[in-house]
Scaffold this motif. Sequence first.
Motif, PDB file in Angstrom:
ATOM      1  N   LYS A  69       0.844  -1.187   0.000  1.00 38.28           N
ATOM      2  CA  LYS A  69       0.000   0.000   0.000  1.00 38.28           C
ATOM      3  C   LYS A  69       0.879   1.236   0.000  1.00 38.28           C
ATOM      4  N   GLY A  70       0.549   2.169  -0.892  1.00 34.44           N
ATOM      5  CA  GLY A  70       1.364   3.356  -1.033  1.00 34.44           C
ATOM      6  C   GLY A  70       0.895   4.511  -0.168  1.00 34.44           C
ATOM      7  N   VAL A  71       1.837   5.365   0.199  1.00 35.23           N
ATOM      8  CA  VAL A  71       1.561   6.627   0.885  1.00 35.23           C
ATOM      9  C   VAL A  71       2.203   7.733   0.061  1.00 35.23           C
ATOM     10  N   GLN A  72       1.385   8.603  -0.495  1.00 33.95           N
ATOM     11  CA  GLN A  72       1.896   9.735  -1.253  1.00 33.95           C
ATOM     12  C   GLN A  72       2.055  10.919  -0.296  1.00 33.95           C
ATOM     13  N   VAL A  73       3.246  11.506  -0.300  1.00 32.77           N
ATOM     14  CA  VAL A  73       3.571  12.549   0.673  1.00 32.77           C
ATOM     15  C   VAL A  73       3.893  13.851  -0.048  1.00 32.77           C
ATOM     16  N   PHE A  74       3.386  14.941   0.497  1.00 27.52           N
ATOM     17  CA  PHE A  74       3.620  16.275  -0.041  1.00 27.52           C
ATOM     18  C   PHE A  74       4.235  17.119   1.079  1.00 27.52           C
ATOM     19  N   THR A  75       5.412  17.689   0.833  1.00 25.99           N
ATOM     20  CA  THR A  75       6.054  18.493   1.858  1.00 25.99           C
ATOM     21  C   THR A  75       6.335  19.898   1.334  1.00 25.99           C
ATOM     22  N   TYR A  76       6.404  20.826   2.277  1.00 21.16           N
ATOM     23  CA  TYR A  76       6.844  22.191   1.975  1.00 21.16           C
ATOM     24  C   TYR A  76       7.688  22.658   3.141  1.00 21.16           C
ATOM     25  N   ILE A  77       8.911  23.067   2.864  1.00 27.19           N
ATOM     26  CA  ILE A  77       9.800  23.626   3.879  1.00 27.19           C
ATOM     27  C   ILE A  77      10.039  25.091   3.529  1.00 27.19           C
ATOM     28  N   GLY A  78       9.732  25.977   4.456  1.00 23.51           N
ATOM     29  CA  GLY A  78       9.835  27.411   4.192  1.00 23.51           C
ATOM     30  C   GLY A  78      10.873  28.124   5.031  1.00 23.51           C
ATOM     31  N   VAL A  79      11.628  27.366   5.844  1.00 19.07           N
ATOM     32  CA  VAL A  79      12.648  27.964   6.702  1.00 19.07           C
ATOM     33  C   VAL A  79      13.914  27.116   6.631  1.00 19.07           C
ATOM     34  N   PRO A  80      15.087  27.723   6.877  1.00  9.68           N
ATOM     35  CA  PRO A  80      16.339  26.958   6.805  1.00  9.68           C
ATOM     36  C   PRO A  80      16.513  26.024   7.997  1.00  9.68           C
ATOM     37  N   ASP A  81      17.449  25.084   7.847  1.00  4.19           N
ATOM     38  CA  ASP A  81      17.875  24.168   8.919  1.00  4.19           C
ATOM     39  C   ASP A  81      16.783  23.198   9.360  1.00  4.19           C
ATOM     40  N   ILE A  82      15.813  22.959   8.479  1.00  2.00           N
ATOM     41  CA  ILE A  82      14.734  22.006   8.765  1.00  2.00           C
ATOM     42  C   ILE A  82      14.933  20.764   7.900  1.00  2.00           C
ATOM     43  N   SER A  83      14.672  19.602   8.465  1.00  2.00           N
ATOM     44  CA  SER A  83      14.627  18.368   7.678  1.00  2.00           C
ATOM     45  C   SER A  83      13.382  17.588   8.065  1.00  2.00           C
ATOM     46  N   ILE A  84      12.814  16.905   7.084  1.00  4.42           N
ATOM     47  CA  ILE A  84      11.637  16.059   7.302  1.00  4.42           C
ATOM     48  C   ILE A  84      12.010  14.635   6.908  1.00  4.42           C
TER      49      ILE A  84
ATOM     50  N   HIS B  89       0.100  21.411  -4.503  1.00  5.97           N
ATOM     51  CA  HIS B  89       1.397  21.343  -5.188  1.00  5.97           C
ATOM     52  C   HIS B  89       1.300  21.744  -6.659  1.00  5.97           C
ATOM     53  N   LYS B  90       0.091  22.095  -7.081  1.00 12.37           N
ATOM     54  CA  LYS B  90      -0.078  22.718  -8.396  1.00 12.37           C
ATOM     55  C   LYS B  90      -0.518  24.173  -8.256  1.00 12.37           C
ATOM     56  N   THR B  91      -1.499  24.417  -7.393  1.00 15.68           N
ATOM     57  CA  THR B  91      -2.063  25.769  -7.305  1.00 15.68           C
ATOM     58  C   THR B  91      -1.095  26.761  -6.667  1.00 15.68           C
ATOM     59  N   LEU B  92      -0.444  26.364  -5.578  1.00 17.58           N
ATOM     60  CA  LEU B  92       0.406  27.315  -4.859  1.00 17.58           C
ATOM     61  C   LEU B  92       1.652  27.718  -5.648  1.00 17.58           C
TER      62      LEU B  92
ATOM     63  N   ASP C 191      15.718  20.325   1.409  1.00 15.15           N
ATOM     64  CA  ASP C 191      15.643  21.504   0.553  1.00 15.15           C
ATOM     65  C   ASP C 191      14.354  22.270   0.809  1.00 15.15           C
ATOM     66  N   GLN C 192      14.459  23.613   0.782  1.00 16.08           N
ATOM     67  CA  GLN C 192      13.273  24.435   0.932  1.00 16.08           C
ATOM     68  C   GLN C 192      12.425  24.373  -0.336  1.00 16.08           C
ATOM     69  N   GLY C 193      11.101  24.552  -0.163  1.00 15.90           N
ATOM     70  CA  GLY C 193      10.187  24.536  -1.290  1.00 15.90           C
ATOM     71  C   GLY C 193       9.292  23.317  -1.278  1.00 15.90           C
ATOM     72  N   PHE C 194       8.632  23.087  -2.420  1.00 14.61           N
ATOM     73  CA  PHE C 194       7.669  21.998  -2.560  1.00 14.61           C
ATOM     74  C   PHE C 194       8.351  20.710  -2.999  1.00 14.61           C
ATOM     75  N   TRP C 195       7.860  19.594  -2.476  1.00 19.80           N
ATOM     76  CA  TRP C 195       8.333  18.261  -2.887  1.00 19.80           C
ATOM     77  C   TRP C 195       7.200  17.274  -2.721  1.00 19.80           C
ATOM     78  N   SER C 196       7.141  16.291  -3.594  1.00 16.06           N
ATOM     79  CA  SER C 196       6.189  15.188  -3.425  1.00 16.06           C
ATOM     80  C   SER C 196       6.854  13.890  -3.845  1.00 16.06           C
ATOM     81  N   GLY C 197       6.446  12.812  -3.212  1.00 10.84           N
ATOM     82  CA  GLY C 197       6.985  11.492  -3.529  1.00 10.84           C
ATOM     83  C   GLY C 197       6.158  10.428  -2.844  1.00 10.84           C
ATOM     84  N   SER C 198       6.479   9.172  -3.100  1.00 11.90           N
ATOM     85  CA  SER C 198       5.696   8.060  -2.568  1.00 11.90           C
ATOM     86  C   SER C 198       6.580   7.076  -1.818  1.00 11.90           C
ATOM     87  N   LEU C 199       6.003   6.526  -0.774  1.00  9.56           N
ATOM     88  CA  LEU C 199       6.617   5.406  -0.065  1.00  9.56           C
ATOM     89  C   LEU C 199       5.653   4.233  -0.133  1.00  9.56           C
TER      90      LEU C 199
END
Length: 474
Positions: A4-19, A429-432, A32-40
Motif C-alpha cells: 500500500k502506497g503513501v503519497q507525501v507532499f512536503t513544503y519547507i519554508g525555513v532553513p535548517d529544517i529536515s523532514i 502542489h499545483k495551485t500554490l 531543501d526548501q520549497g515543494f516536494w512530493s513522492g511516494s513510499l
Amino acid sequence: MPSKGVQVFTYIGVPDISIELSVPKQTITRRDQGFWSGSLEVEARNIDSFFNKKGRFTFKVFHRGNQITEQWIDVNALTGNASGGTMESIAETPSIFHDNFIISYGLYEAGPGHDPLPNQHQCYVTVTQNYTNWITNLAPPGSDFEKKPFHRLVLPSAHDVGMNSMESSAALLRKVGGAVVSTMLTRTDDKVCRVVDKLSGYPIELIAPNIIYSLSITQKDSLESMLRIGARYFEFRPARLHSSIRGRDALPDKLYFMHSAIPGMGYDTFLEGIVKFLRANKNEIIVVQLRWDGVPSDCAHPSSEEKKQYLEKAIRDHAGGEINVGNLDDMKHRTISELRRDKKRLLMLDSVDTLSTYTDDGNATINGQSIVDAFPRVLEDRGAQRRAGFVLIQCQATATNIQKALLHSIKDAGVTTSVLLATKGLCDHKTLPWCRDNVVDRCELGKTVVLMNDWLDGATVDVAVGLSRRRLAK
C-alpha cells in the motif's frame, strides 16, 4: 507481494529544517526548501511478522538535528486500511507551534482505493515560520512599506473558517438525532439527495456524524491557530439554525456559520476571537466578508440591525477602545499606516462583488489541474479585476461536486476519509506554485488579492507573504 502506497507532499519554508519520512525498510529525508512530493510503499515482504502485515508510516521534523515532532499511523499492506497512531482522526492533527516554527499536517486514508479518489494514502507536511505578526514584520511602523496601500497585500484565507470542528454538529446530533441531520442534508443539497437515493435502505442517519465530517469540515485548527498560522481574510455566513430544528433546544438560538444547513462556529465566538487577536497584536489588520452563498432560506439570515448588534458587542466587550471598524473604501484607498493610525484594523465587508477564480466545473477536481487551468482564464480580464472589490483566488478543490467521489464519501464516511482532505496535497502542489510564479504579473496592483484554501497551512501563507513583499516593493 501486496503493498500500500503513501503519497507525501512536503513544503519547507525555513532553513535548517529536515523532514524524515519512513515505512518499513524505506526512509526518505527532505532538507531543501520549497515543494516536494513522492511516494513510499508499505510492502508486505518488508514486514517481519507472518500474521500481522501492518507497517508504520512515520514522519519526523528536525531543526538542526533536534527532533521537533513525530507523527505516525499503521498501514495494513493487505487491506490498505490505516489505523491507530497519532493521525487516526482529522481532529487529532492540529498544527504544532514550536519556538518560531509552525508545522501543519494531515492524512487522508484511501482504504482500498475508490475511483476517482486516490488509491494511495495522502499525507501533507508544511514547516514555516510563525506568522502571528506577519503584516507587522513585513511593514513595520515607520517603514516605507507601511506607507504603501493596504490593497498591495495578498491575504491568506481559511476557506469556510466556521467549519473547523464538530462541536455544534455534535451537540445537535445528541439532541435531535442523525435522522434530522440527514433530512437537512437532503433538503438543502441536491447532490447529496441524488446520492442518498442511490443508497436506498442505507442507514444514513447512523453515520450522520461521519458524513458531516467528510462533506463539511474544511479546517481543523482553532480560530486562534489559524490567525497565528497567518490567515488575514475570512468569509463568514452567519444565519440561524434550520427551521426543522430551531426551537428544539439543540443549540442556543443565535447566529452560526452555515455550511448549507449544517451549523459550525457561532458568529459571536468568531467576532470575539478576531477582536481579541487584533488587540493582542496591535499592528495586524484583518478583513472579514459576510455573505450567504449556499445558505438555504430555511436558515434565517440576520437583519442589518442584528449584524450591527453582534459587531458592536464584540468591539465593546473585547476591543478595549483600541480597534475601530473600517469598510471596503478603507481597504481600497487607505495605506497600511493610515489604517493603523485610525485604529481601523478590522475591515468589515458585506456581500462585496469579487472576481473569483472558482467555478463549479473547474474546482470539481481531484488533482487540481482544472483549477490551475482556470486561473489565467479568469485573471486575464483586467477590466473585471478593476471593477471587482478584490480578487479571490480559490486553491481548494470541491470534489464533493464529483458524484462518484461524493458517493464514496457518504457510503464510506469516516474521520480520515474526507473527500476534501483527499485533494489537499495534490491540489496545493499545483495551485500554490502557480500563484507564487504568476500572481504579481497577472493581478492588478491596485486590488487586494486573497489566497484561499482548505486546511489552512504554512505553505499557503508563505506564498501569500512572499507575494505581498513583492507587490509592496513595486
